[in-house]
Design a protein around this motif. Sequence first.
Motif, PDB file in Angstrom:
ATOM      1  N   PHE A   1      56.504  52.437  56.672  1.00 45.49           N
ATOM      2  CA  PHE A   1      55.075  52.750  56.638  1.00 45.49           C
ATOM      3  C   PHE A   1      54.434  52.350  57.953  1.00 45.49           C
ATOM      4  O   PHE A   1      55.043  51.656  58.775  1.00 45.49           O
ATOM      5  CB  PHE A   1      54.382  52.026  55.481  1.00 45.49           C
ATOM      6  N   GLN A   2      53.207  52.821  58.137  1.00 43.62           N
ATOM      7  CA  GLN A   2      52.430  52.412  59.304  1.00 43.62           C
ATOM      8  C   GLN A   2      51.825  51.051  59.045  1.00 43.62           C
ATOM      9  O   GLN A   2      51.252  50.825  57.979  1.00 43.62           O
ATOM     10  CB  GLN A   2      51.268  53.398  59.471  1.00 43.62           C
TER      11      GLN A   2
ATOM     12  N   THR B   1      49.149  48.129  59.042  1.00 41.76           N
ATOM     13  CA  THR B   1      47.692  48.080  59.105  1.00 41.76           C
ATOM     14  C   THR B   1      47.295  47.409  60.415  1.00 41.76           C
ATOM     15  O   THR B   1      48.114  46.738  61.058  1.00 41.76           O
ATOM     16  CB  THR B   1      47.102  47.251  57.948  1.00 41.76           C
TER      17      THR B   1
ATOM     18  N   GLN C   1      47.870  43.741  60.226  1.00 46.01           N
ATOM     19  CA  GLN C   1      49.275  43.371  60.401  1.00 46.01           C
ATOM     20  C   GLN C   1      49.658  43.414  61.880  1.00 46.01           C
ATOM     21  O   GLN C   1      50.316  42.510  62.391  1.00 46.01           O
ATOM     22  CB  GLN C   1      50.186  44.310  59.597  1.00 46.01           C
TER      23      GLN C   1
ATOM     24  N   VAL D   1      47.358  38.403  48.242  1.00 43.39           N
ATOM     25  CA  VAL D   1      48.514  39.037  47.622  1.00 43.39           C
ATOM     26  C   VAL D   1      48.499  40.529  47.931  1.00 43.39           C
ATOM     27  O   VAL D   1      47.467  41.184  47.850  1.00 43.39           O
ATOM     28  CB  VAL D   1      48.544  38.845  46.087  1.00 43.39           C
ATOM     29  N   GLY D   2      49.646  41.055  48.332  1.00 42.84           N
ATOM     30  CA  GLY D   2      49.761  42.482  48.593  1.00 42.84           C
ATOM     31  C   GLY D   2      49.328  42.902  49.983  1.00 42.84           C
ATOM     32  O   GLY D   2      49.323  44.083  50.314  1.00 42.84           O
ATOM     33  N   SER D   3      48.956  41.955  50.835  1.00 42.84           N
ATOM     34  CA  SER D   3      48.472  42.334  52.166  1.00 42.84           C
ATOM     35  C   SER D   3      49.626  42.676  53.104  1.00 42.84           C
ATOM     36  O   SER D   3      49.407  43.131  54.214  1.00 42.84           O
ATOM     37  CB  SER D   3      47.611  41.214  52.752  1.00 42.84           C
ATOM     38  N   GLY D   4      50.857  42.452  52.669  1.00 40.72           N
ATOM     39  CA  GLY D   4      51.999  42.868  53.475  1.00 40.72           C
ATOM     40  C   GLY D   4      52.514  41.802  54.420  1.00 40.72           C
ATOM     41  O   GLY D   4      52.805  42.073  55.589  1.00 40.72           O
ATOM     42  N   LYS D   5      52.673  40.603  53.916  1.00 43.72           N
ATOM     43  CA  LYS D   5      53.168  39.519  54.761  1.00 43.72           C
ATOM     44  C   LYS D   5      54.663  39.682  55.067  1.00 43.72           C
ATOM     45  O   LYS D   5      55.126  39.259  56.115  1.00 43.72           O
ATOM     46  CB  LYS D   5      52.908  38.172  54.087  1.00 43.72           C
ATOM     47  N   THR D   6      55.384  40.307  54.126  1.00 41.66           N
ATOM     48  CA  THR D   6      56.822  40.439  54.338  1.00 41.66           C
ATOM     49  C   THR D   6      57.120  41.253  55.596  1.00 41.66           C
ATOM     50  O   THR D   6      58.010  40.915  56.376  1.00 41.66           O
ATOM     51  CB  THR D   6      57.480  41.103  53.114  1.00 41.66           C
TER      52      THR D   6
ATOM     53  N   PRO E   1      46.965  47.300  52.735  1.00 42.87           N
ATOM     54  CA  PRO E   1      47.504  48.593  53.137  1.00 42.87           C
ATOM     55  C   PRO E   1      46.650  49.721  52.565  1.00 42.87           C
ATOM     56  O   PRO E   1      46.059  49.558  51.499  1.00 42.87           O
ATOM     57  CB  PRO E   1      48.900  48.603  52.523  1.00 42.87           C
TER      58      PRO E   1
ATOM     59  N   ARG F   1      45.334  51.775  48.614  1.00 48.53           N
ATOM     60  CA  ARG F   1      45.307  50.927  47.427  1.00 48.53           C
ATOM     61  C   ARG F   1      43.984  51.122  46.714  1.00 48.53           C
ATOM     62  O   ARG F   1      42.936  50.987  47.317  1.00 48.53           O
ATOM     63  CB  ARG F   1      45.421  49.448  47.814  1.00 48.53           C
TER      64      ARG F   1
ATOM     65  N   ASP G   1      57.503  42.341  43.456  1.00 46.91           N
ATOM     66  CA  ASP G   1      56.919  43.560  43.995  1.00 46.91           C
ATOM     67  C   ASP G   1      57.534  44.810  43.367  1.00 46.91           C
ATOM     68  O   ASP G   1      58.619  45.228  43.752  1.00 46.91           O
ATOM     69  CB  ASP G   1      57.144  43.562  45.520  1.00 46.91           C
TER      70      ASP G   1
ATOM     71  N   ARG H   1      50.086  47.556  43.627  1.00 46.06           N
ATOM     72  CA  ARG H   1      50.933  47.554  44.817  1.00 46.06           C
ATOM     73  C   ARG H   1      51.369  48.947  45.223  1.00 46.06           C
ATOM     74  O   ARG H   1      52.066  49.119  46.201  1.00 46.06           O
ATOM     75  CB  ARG H   1      52.161  46.674  44.569  1.00 46.06           C
TER      76      ARG H   1
HETATM   77  P1  ADP Z   1      52.504  39.970  50.158  1.00 42.89           P
HETATM   78  O1  ADP Z   1      51.562  39.775  51.286  1.00 42.89           O
HETATM   79  O2  ADP Z   1      51.850  39.722  48.835  1.00 42.89           O
HETATM   80  O3  ADP Z   1      53.780  39.208  50.334  1.00 42.89           O
HETATM   81  P2  ADP Z   1      54.213  42.250  50.416  1.00 42.89           P
HETATM   82  O4  ADP Z   1      54.730  41.933  51.743  1.00 42.89           O
HETATM   83  O5  ADP Z   1      55.086  41.991  49.240  1.00 42.89           O
HETATM   84  O6  ADP Z   1      52.828  41.525  50.168  1.00 42.89           O
HETATM   85  O7  ADP Z   1      53.724  43.755  50.419  1.00 42.89           O
HETATM   86  C1  ADP Z   1      53.169  44.358  49.281  1.00 42.89           C
HETATM   87  C2  ADP Z   1      53.561  45.819  49.194  1.00 42.89           C
HETATM   88  O8  ADP Z   1      52.878  46.563  50.179  1.00 42.89           O
HETATM   89  C3  ADP Z   1      55.020  46.058  49.415  1.00 42.89           C
HETATM   90  O9  ADP Z   1      55.416  47.055  48.509  1.00 42.89           O
HETATM   91  C4  ADP Z   1      55.086  46.561  50.848  1.00 42.89           C
HETATM   92  O10 ADP Z   1      56.181  47.416  51.047  1.00 42.89           O
HETATM   93  C5  ADP Z   1      53.783  47.309  50.971  1.00 42.89           C
HETATM   94  N1  ADP Z   1      53.229  47.365  52.311  1.00 42.89           N
HETATM   95  C6  ADP Z   1      53.146  46.344  53.188  1.00 42.89           C
HETATM   96  N2  ADP Z   1      52.531  46.746  54.317  1.00 42.89           N
HETATM   97  C7  ADP Z   1      52.222  48.046  54.159  1.00 42.89           C
HETATM   98  C8  ADP Z   1      51.564  49.020  54.978  1.00 42.89           C
HETATM   99  N3  ADP Z   1      51.108  48.732  56.196  1.00 42.89           N
HETATM  100  N4  ADP Z   1      51.404  50.252  54.468  1.00 42.89           N
HETATM  101  C9  ADP Z   1      51.844  50.552  53.226  1.00 42.89           C
HETATM  102  N5  ADP Z   1      52.476  49.697  52.420  1.00 42.89           N
HETATM  103  C10 ADP Z   1      52.666  48.442  52.860  1.00 42.89           C
END
Ligand code: ADP
Length: 714
Positions: free
Chosen positions: A285-286, A288, A291, A316-321, A467, A470, A573, A602
């Motif tokens: 994905f692109q 944000t 990020q 939660v869900g902001s895409g930290k991974t 992301p 949502r 997730d 999510r």
């Molecule tokens: P958290 O910050 O809670 O750890 P995650 O890293 O688990 O969040 O990401 C939550 C979900 O959002 C995952 O399914 C991930 O693949 C998705 N995701 C993360 N960044 C983006 C993005 N920039 N665009 C779309 N989906 C994203």
Amino acid sequence: MSENGNGLEMEIQYLKGVGPKTAMLLAKLKLQTVRDVLYYFPRRYDDRRNLPKLIMLRSGEPQTVRGRLIKLDSRGTKGGKVLLRATLDDSTGQVSLVWFNQPWLKRELEKARGEIIAYGLVREGPGRQLEISSPEWEWLDEEDDSDDFARITPVYPLTEGVPQWAIRRAAKSACQFFASQVVDPLPNDFRQHYKLPSLAWSVQQLHSPENEDSRRSAHRRLAFEEFLYLQLTLQIRRNQVKQEIGIAFPISQLDSLDVAPISLFAPQDQASTTLWEQVHKMLPFQLTQAQERVIGEIWDDMERPAPMNRLVQGDVGSGKTAVAACAMLAAVRCGYQAALMAPTEILAEQHYANLHRLFEPLGITVRLLVGKQGAKEKRAAMEAASSGQAQLCVGTHALIQEGVQFHKLGLAIIDEQHRFGVVQRLALRQKGIGNPDVLVMTATPIPRTLTMTLYGDLDLSVIDELPPGRKPIKTHWKLPSERPQVYKVVADLVAEGRQAYFVCPMITESDKMQTQAAEDLHYRLSTEIYPHLRIGLLHGQMKSLEKEAVMNAFRAHELDILVSTVVIEVGVDVPNATIMVIEDAFRFGLSQLHQLRGRVGRGSHQSFCILISESKTEESNQRMKVMVRTSNGFEIAEEDLKLRGPGDLAGTRQSGIVDFNVANLIDDGALLEPARQAAIQILTDDPGLSLPRHSLILEEIRKKRGDEAMIVVS
Ligand code: ADP
Ligand code: MG
């Protein structure tokens, strides 16, 4: 007695008016020296300057009352309790003090002498007679002298068997003879600048304030001082880390010759396109903007020679991974290993699966290390880590165990930092070579005041954007009687191809009962409510392998519904899961509800969170309302702080960092920023606190923040 404050070390049995017997009582409160007593402050005050005549008492307010004991009456109630009622009279009116099941009190009150003073919430009892239930009380003749009575009287926190008068007498005497010996660690001009009264005066005023203003000003002084020491400790630690020589990852020198600069956000530095380009290829994905910004901050840190010590905060869900993955990629490309530590096996496995998927195509090896692995598997993972064959390692606490070694660990990432303490952070760091970079990530949004307190030694990056696409989660609060309606909504969504979580009530008594509750709910749903659906069960007493199998089945959509205890709270997730039903939601705290809710919403489908809760207490209703009103983690954190106080907030307890003597993060939060500024100013002038004017401050820090401070202030 000497002028240098040595008198403060005197044992309290030698204090005028105390003696060995009282001293023994006070030992139960761990009060041994004059200093101990001086720093043992009242919990609240009775303003006895102006006691209301009993005829003026109003129902509905806590008040202090005074009168002669004219009647003592004890009887059994229908419920089998013993009710003790003492009636006070001051010739204008009467009030009753009532207690349940406290037979020894009767004996105490039968020794009637003189008047009683009592404090508590005044209410209308039977026959419209005003009464106070379970008041604080004491005999008045226990005061040393009666002209002392009409003052703002301190009320100290007590423990069983220690009477209020004992600590009052000791405190009074200690103040009278020794307060003037209290030496002020804060220099005069510093105090003037921050408008802080002297320590001696403040201590004395806290024990027996002249008026409300002086009490407040004394409290402010002591709270400020406590915050100042904390901030100094944190800032010193931070500065120290910055001075160490860490790894300067040569990120911008990475070979870029054969890669065209295609990035949308056109990095200034042409040379760094390689890595961005790889990131774009790697992620499905692109990113944000938030990020991207945070990744930039991290890479900048990594490139600097000083070790990185950064906190990434994102709801939660902001895409930290993905952010973590980018940091790891940078480390690997610069020839180092990276490790990611997560608090639970479920989460570690999920990270492993995700990272494996991302990195495998790039020819980068990821290995998992968790406790449940068999000896052979573990040994293989450990070998891969120590030989460097695995560039990336993901795991739980298993990563920081003895015997785990890395070939060239340059970056340590800790997910859900609030589940770990400073010690674990350091332990992972120590597995690295030299001074590795450290990145900690937390989803627990905490109010700014607390961030400054808990993580004041870290640099902060905030992912303040979700992301795209949502849809905000719709949250509803339903009463248990509305369950059928809720079940129908879930059935409809499942029919549309979505999945659901049912979180069963939290039972704190035992793991076993918790499991029982989950099994019951699972049984009821699969037999009565949804016999036609595929329903899985997940709880903490299951073996890791079983848990993993269930999670995999849910992820693969082989299950429609997952019944779970709070084990799913962190990080799980599954984007296709769009509804979460939380049973007995009143049993959960706000931040926990928020974490749980973060399991849905999510993916691109509209998600729902249903809180099933009866109307319990005003406070629990408040929690439900906050959840329905907002899904902003920071707003929720502020509310949580207000409702519960900082002691219960995630992460604060282990850290012990909020154990202040006087200061209170809620009421005194506004002092944190000035205290931090003051700390920064002091350290700018005197980085090692080595000037004579700061010697007492240094001593205090060592004393108060012992272990933590020792790490750095040596
Ligand atoms: P958290 O910050 O809670 O750890 P995650 O890293 O688990 O969040 O990401 C939550 C979900 O959002 C995952 O399914 C991930 O693949 C998705 N995701 C993360 N960044 C983006 C993005 N920039 N665009 C779309 N989906 C994203
Ligand atoms: Mg996460």
